[in-house]
Motif scaffolding. Structure first.
Motif, PDB file in Angstrom:
ATOM      1  N   ARG A 123      -3.775 -50.436 -36.496  1.00 48.45           N
ATOM      2  CA  ARG A 123      -4.235 -50.111 -35.144  1.00 48.45           C
ATOM      3  C   ARG A 123      -5.601 -49.439 -35.194  1.00 48.45           C
ATOM      4  NH1 ARG A 123      -2.082 -45.135 -31.451  1.00 48.45           N
ATOM      5  NH2 ARG A 123      -3.354 -45.536 -29.606  1.00 48.45           N
ATOM      6  N   ILE A 124      -6.412 -49.720 -34.173  1.00 42.12           N
ATOM      7  CA  ILE A 124      -7.685 -49.015 -33.994  1.00 42.12           C
ATOM      8  C   ILE A 124      -7.539 -48.174 -32.736  1.00 42.12           C
ATOM      9  CG2 ILE A 124     -10.180 -49.221 -33.793  1.00 42.12           C
ATOM     10  CD1 ILE A 124      -9.999 -51.968 -34.982  1.00 42.12           C
ATOM     11  N   PRO A 125      -7.345 -46.874 -32.866  1.00 43.80           N
ATOM     12  CA  PRO A 125      -7.106 -46.020 -31.694  1.00 43.80           C
ATOM     13  C   PRO A 125      -8.394 -45.744 -30.924  1.00 43.80           C
ATOM     14  CG  PRO A 125      -7.166 -44.685 -33.670  1.00 43.80           C
ATOM     15  CD  PRO A 125      -7.304 -46.114 -34.127  1.00 43.80           C
ATOM     16  N   ARG A 130     -16.110 -42.442 -32.779  1.00 39.69           N
ATOM     17  CA  ARG A 130     -16.985 -41.811 -31.788  1.00 39.69           C
ATOM     18  C   ARG A 130     -18.015 -40.884 -32.427  1.00 39.69           C
ATOM     19  NH1 ARG A 130     -14.922 -38.938 -26.180  1.00 39.69           N
ATOM     20  NH2 ARG A 130     -16.978 -38.675 -25.237  1.00 39.69           N
ATOM     21  N   HIS A 131     -17.657 -40.197 -33.506  1.00 39.93           N
ATOM     22  CA  HIS A 131     -18.571 -39.240 -34.133  1.00 39.93           C
ATOM     23  C   HIS A 131     -19.547 -39.913 -35.100  1.00 39.93           C
ATOM     24  CE1 HIS A 131     -15.347 -39.856 -36.981  1.00 39.93           C
ATOM     25  NE2 HIS A 131     -16.078 -39.324 -37.930  1.00 39.93           N
ATOM     26  N   LEU A 132     -19.450 -41.232 -35.257  1.00 40.12           N
ATOM     27  CA  LEU A 132     -20.301 -41.951 -36.210  1.00 40.12           C
ATOM     28  C   LEU A 132     -21.404 -42.679 -35.448  1.00 40.12           C
ATOM     29  CD1 LEU A 132     -17.417 -43.390 -38.421  1.00 40.12           C
ATOM     30  CD2 LEU A 132     -18.606 -41.198 -38.659  1.00 40.12           C
ATOM     31  N   SER A 133     -22.344 -41.921 -34.955  1.00 36.03           N
ATOM     32  CA  SER A 133     -23.374 -42.485 -34.070  1.00 36.03           C
ATOM     33  C   SER A 133     -24.400 -43.331 -34.813  1.00 36.03           C
ATOM     34  CB  SER A 133     -24.086 -41.357 -33.321  1.00 36.03           C
ATOM     35  OG  SER A 133     -24.659 -40.434 -34.236  1.00 36.03           O
ATOM     36  N   HIS A 134     -24.427 -43.269 -36.146  1.00 30.21           N
ATOM     37  CA  HIS A 134     -25.411 -44.045 -36.917  1.00 30.21           C
ATOM     38  C   HIS A 134     -24.844 -45.374 -37.417  1.00 30.21           C
ATOM     39  CE1 HIS A 134     -28.198 -40.646 -36.981  1.00 30.21           C
ATOM     40  NE2 HIS A 134     -27.162 -39.878 -37.274  1.00 30.21           N
ATOM     41  N   ARG A 150      -8.569 -49.751 -25.681  1.00 25.93           N
ATOM     42  CA  ARG A 150      -9.736 -50.084 -24.850  1.00 25.93           C
ATOM     43  C   ARG A 150     -10.983 -49.312 -25.270  1.00 25.93           C
ATOM     44  NH1 ARG A 150      -8.392 -52.856 -20.167  1.00 25.93           N
ATOM     45  NH2 ARG A 150      -6.142 -53.089 -19.827  1.00 25.93           N
ATOM     46  N   ALA A 151     -10.801 -48.060 -25.660  1.00 25.58           N
ATOM     47  CA  ALA A 151     -11.951 -47.216 -26.044  1.00 25.58           C
ATOM     48  C   ALA A 151     -12.074 -47.089 -27.551  1.00 25.58           C
ATOM     49  CB  ALA A 151     -11.812 -45.838 -25.406  1.00 25.58           C
ATOM     50  N   ALA A 152     -11.642 -48.110 -28.287  1.00 28.44           N
ATOM     51  CA  ALA A 152     -11.643 -48.038 -29.752  1.00 28.44           C
ATOM     52  C   ALA A 152     -13.048 -47.853 -30.319  1.00 28.44           C
ATOM     53  CB  ALA A 152     -10.994 -49.289 -30.333  1.00 28.44           C
ATOM     54  N   PHE A 153     -14.041 -48.496 -29.719  1.00 31.03           N
ATOM     55  CA  PHE A 153     -15.401 -48.454 -30.262  1.00 31.03           C
ATOM     56  C   PHE A 153     -16.338 -47.644 -29.370  1.00 31.03           C
ATOM     57  CE2 PHE A 153     -13.376 -52.433 -31.566  1.00 31.03           C
ATOM     58  CZ  PHE A 153     -13.394 -52.268 -32.939  1.00 31.03           C
ATOM     59  N   LYS A 154     -15.766 -46.743 -28.598  1.00 32.47           N
ATOM     60  CA  LYS A 154     -16.577 -45.892 -27.736  1.00 32.47           C
ATOM     61  C   LYS A 154     -17.437 -44.968 -28.590  1.00 32.47           C
ATOM     62  CE  LYS A 154     -16.201 -42.724 -23.813  1.00 32.47           C
ATOM     63  NZ  LYS A 154     -15.270 -42.026 -22.906  1.00 32.47           N
ATOM     64  N   GLY A 155     -18.707 -44.880 -28.258  1.00 31.60           N
ATOM     65  CA  GLY A 155     -19.619 -44.017 -28.997  1.00 31.60           C
ATOM     66  C   GLY A 155     -20.479 -44.731 -30.010  1.00 31.60           C
ATOM     67  N   VAL A 156     -20.130 -45.975 -30.365  1.00 32.76           N
ATOM     68  CA  VAL A 156     -20.922 -46.719 -31.355  1.00 32.76           C
ATOM     69  C   VAL A 156     -21.479 -48.007 -30.771  1.00 32.76           C
ATOM     70  CG1 VAL A 156     -19.652 -45.776 -33.303  1.00 32.76           C
ATOM     71  CG2 VAL A 156     -18.874 -47.892 -32.250  1.00 32.76           C
ATOM     72  N   ALA A 157     -21.317 -48.200 -29.472  1.00 32.96           N
ATOM     73  CA  ALA A 157     -21.705 -49.475 -28.858  1.00 32.96           C
ATOM     74  C   ALA A 157     -23.199 -49.735 -28.965  1.00 32.96           C
ATOM     75  CB  ALA A 157     -21.282 -49.497 -27.385  1.00 32.96           C
ATOM     76  N   ALA A 158     -24.011 -48.696 -28.866  1.00 34.03           N
ATOM     77  CA  ALA A 158     -25.459 -48.906 -28.795  1.00 34.03           C
ATOM     78  C   ALA A 158     -26.044 -49.421 -30.106  1.00 34.03           C
ATOM     79  CB  ALA A 158     -26.140 -47.596 -28.391  1.00 34.03           C
ATOM     80  N   GLY A 159     -25.676 -48.804 -31.220  1.00 34.41           N
ATOM     81  CA  GLY A 159     -26.321 -49.153 -32.481  1.00 34.41           C
ATOM     82  C   GLY A 159     -25.575 -50.141 -33.347  1.00 34.41           C
ATOM     83  N   LEU A 160     -24.347 -50.466 -33.015  1.00 32.56           N
ATOM     84  CA  LEU A 160     -23.548 -51.347 -33.873  1.00 32.56           C
ATOM     85  C   LEU A 160     -24.112 -52.764 -33.846  1.00 32.56           C
ATOM     86  CD1 LEU A 160     -21.027 -50.979 -35.629  1.00 32.56           C
ATOM     87  CD2 LEU A 160     -19.693 -51.927 -33.763  1.00 32.56           C
ATOM     88  N   ARG A 161     -24.342 -53.328 -35.045  1.00 30.30           N
ATOM     89  CA  ARG A 161     -24.920 -54.660 -35.157  1.00 30.30           C
ATOM     90  C   ARG A 161     -23.917 -55.704 -35.635  1.00 30.30           C
ATOM     91  NH1 ARG A 161     -28.118 -55.488 -38.816  1.00 30.30           N
ATOM     92  NH2 ARG A 161     -27.974 -53.604 -40.088  1.00 30.30           N
ATOM     93  N   SER A 162     -22.862 -55.270 -36.340  1.00 30.02           N
ATOM     94  CA  SER A 162     -21.911 -56.219 -36.901  1.00 30.02           C
ATOM     95  C   SER A 162     -20.522 -55.599 -36.904  1.00 30.02           C
ATOM     96  CB  SER A 162     -22.333 -56.615 -38.321  1.00 30.02           C
ATOM     97  OG  SER A 162     -21.358 -57.453 -38.913  1.00 30.02           O
ATOM     98  N   PRO A 174      -8.154 -56.040 -25.390  1.00 28.22           N
ATOM     99  CA  PRO A 174      -8.774 -55.716 -24.095  1.00 28.22           C
ATOM    100  C   PRO A 174     -10.252 -56.086 -24.119  1.00 28.22           C
ATOM    101  CG  PRO A 174      -7.514 -53.842 -24.966  1.00 28.22           C
ATOM    102  CD  PRO A 174      -7.628 -54.846 -26.064  1.00 28.22           C
ATOM    103  N   LYS A 175     -10.669 -56.838 -23.128  1.00 25.49           N
ATOM    104  CA  LYS A 175     -12.062 -57.277 -23.135  1.00 25.49           C
ATOM    105  C   LYS A 175     -13.017 -56.095 -23.042  1.00 25.49           C
ATOM    106  CE  LYS A 175     -12.236 -58.070 -18.120  1.00 25.49           C
ATOM    107  NZ  LYS A 175     -12.513 -59.068 -17.065  1.00 25.49           N
ATOM    108  N   GLU A 176     -12.558 -54.968 -22.443  1.00 27.84           N
ATOM    109  CA  GLU A 176     -13.418 -53.782 -22.339  1.00 27.84           C
ATOM    110  C   GLU A 176     -13.784 -53.230 -23.712  1.00 27.84           C
ATOM    111  OE1 GLU A 176     -10.906 -54.233 -18.727  1.00 27.84           O
ATOM    112  OE2 GLU A 176     -10.513 -54.134 -20.875  1.00 27.84           O
ATOM    113  N   ALA A 177     -12.933 -53.476 -24.717  1.00 31.17           N
ATOM    114  CA  ALA A 177     -13.190 -52.948 -26.056  1.00 31.17           C
ATOM    115  C   ALA A 177     -14.354 -53.648 -26.733  1.00 31.17           C
ATOM    116  CB  ALA A 177     -11.931 -53.078 -26.915  1.00 31.17           C
TER     117      ALA A 177
END
Length: 302
Positions: A123-125, A130-134, A150-162, A174-177
């Protein structure tokens, strides 16, 4: 024995000599200041001792404390069973094939590349990263992931490339994820249930073109779609979102018909019940003695 300081710090050699000149004042073994296990990113301080006597001057105490501060690794530590290294000048945390059942909690905050592949994560909770902004790359392939919040990748959306989620046990997501991400997604080799949410992800997300053909319908609303690549099904003109809308419309019509039938039955029962009550009341009144014979009997008696 003078305290050896890493190359990133400068320390006067006479300070170490001064510490050694005072008997019983300070003892800092060489193992305290030499990092061990550099490959794993850990710095151990085992065997580092400091003994102070009552007669130690305040200056020696301050010097010893300052030396100890420089020897302690204040950087972020590496999770157990993982290897912290550098790739292209950026920090990488490698936790592949370590039998992990959940995402480690103590991942360094400055990590850029995170490999968690070939584990047993299910599972990805929410707020898992969230604390891994880089973070720029996350590899979660070849796990046993079944649920993604739904909020599994909250906080890393901006910089995540892959983001690699291939070869897991994901049936739906969930499509929101995913739609908030700018990352290139790998979703191949999962037992997908082909539905509207997956179709929207395919249309709107940035999927890896090399793996999109391997997104296959394991289950679907119609048996003829099972086993086929989702892209092929959609190219044939199938729209799972319109199917869901039609299903909702039919369900609404059935519900409305049910309510109408219940109302009709209630009205019929109400009318019959009132009719029966009226008949019983009429029969009761007819069974009572007439008021006129009573009056005649009373006048005869007088």
């Amino acid at each position: 024995m003078p305290c050896h300081i890493p190359s990133t710090h400068s320390f006067p050699p006479e300070m170490g000599e001064a510490l050694q000149e005072r008997r019983g004042a300070v003892l800092l073994p060489r193992s305290c200041c030499h990092p061990r296990g550099a490959a794993s990113g850990h710095t151990e301080l085992a065997g580092c001792t400091m003994t102070l006597t009552i007669t130690t001057p305040a200056t020696s105490v301050a010097q010893a404390f300052f030396c100890l501060l420089l020897c302690i690794p204040w950087g972020s530590s590496c999770p157990p069973s993982c290897q912290c290294t550098e790739r292209a000048g950026a920090k990488a945390v490698l936790c592949s094939s370590q039998h992990l059942e959940e995402i480690p909690k103590d991942i360094p905050r400055d990590v850029v590349f995170l490999k968690l592949d070939a584990n047993s994560i299910t599972r990805i909770p929410s707020n898992a990263f969230r604390h891994l902004s880089h973070l720029e790359e996350i590899d979660l392939s070849r796990n046993a992931i079944e649920k993604i919040d739904r909020a599994a990748f909250k906080g890393v959306a901006a910089g995540l490339r892959s983001l690699d989620l291939s070869s897991n046990r994901i049936r739906s997501i969930p499509k929101e994820a995913l739609l908030a991400l700018n990352a290139k997604l790998r979703l191949a080799n999962n037992p997908w249930h082909c539905e509207c949410a997956l179709q929207e992800v395919l249309w709107e997300a940035r999927l890896d073109l090399d793996s999109v053909q391997d997104i296959t319908c394991h289950t679907a609303p119609r048996q003829e779609y099972v086993g086929k690549p989702l892209l092929q099904v959609l190219d044939a003109g199938v729209n799972f979102c319109s199917v869901r809308q039609r299903t909702m419309d039919v369900a609404m019509l059935v519900a409305m018909f049910g309510w109408f039938a219940m109302l009709t039955v209630y009205v019929i029962c109400y009318v019959r019940h009132n009719r029966e009550d009226s008949c019983r009341h009429r029969d009761y009144l007819s069974s009572l003695p007439s008021a006129q014979p009573r009056a005649e009997a009373a006048s005869t008696a007088l």
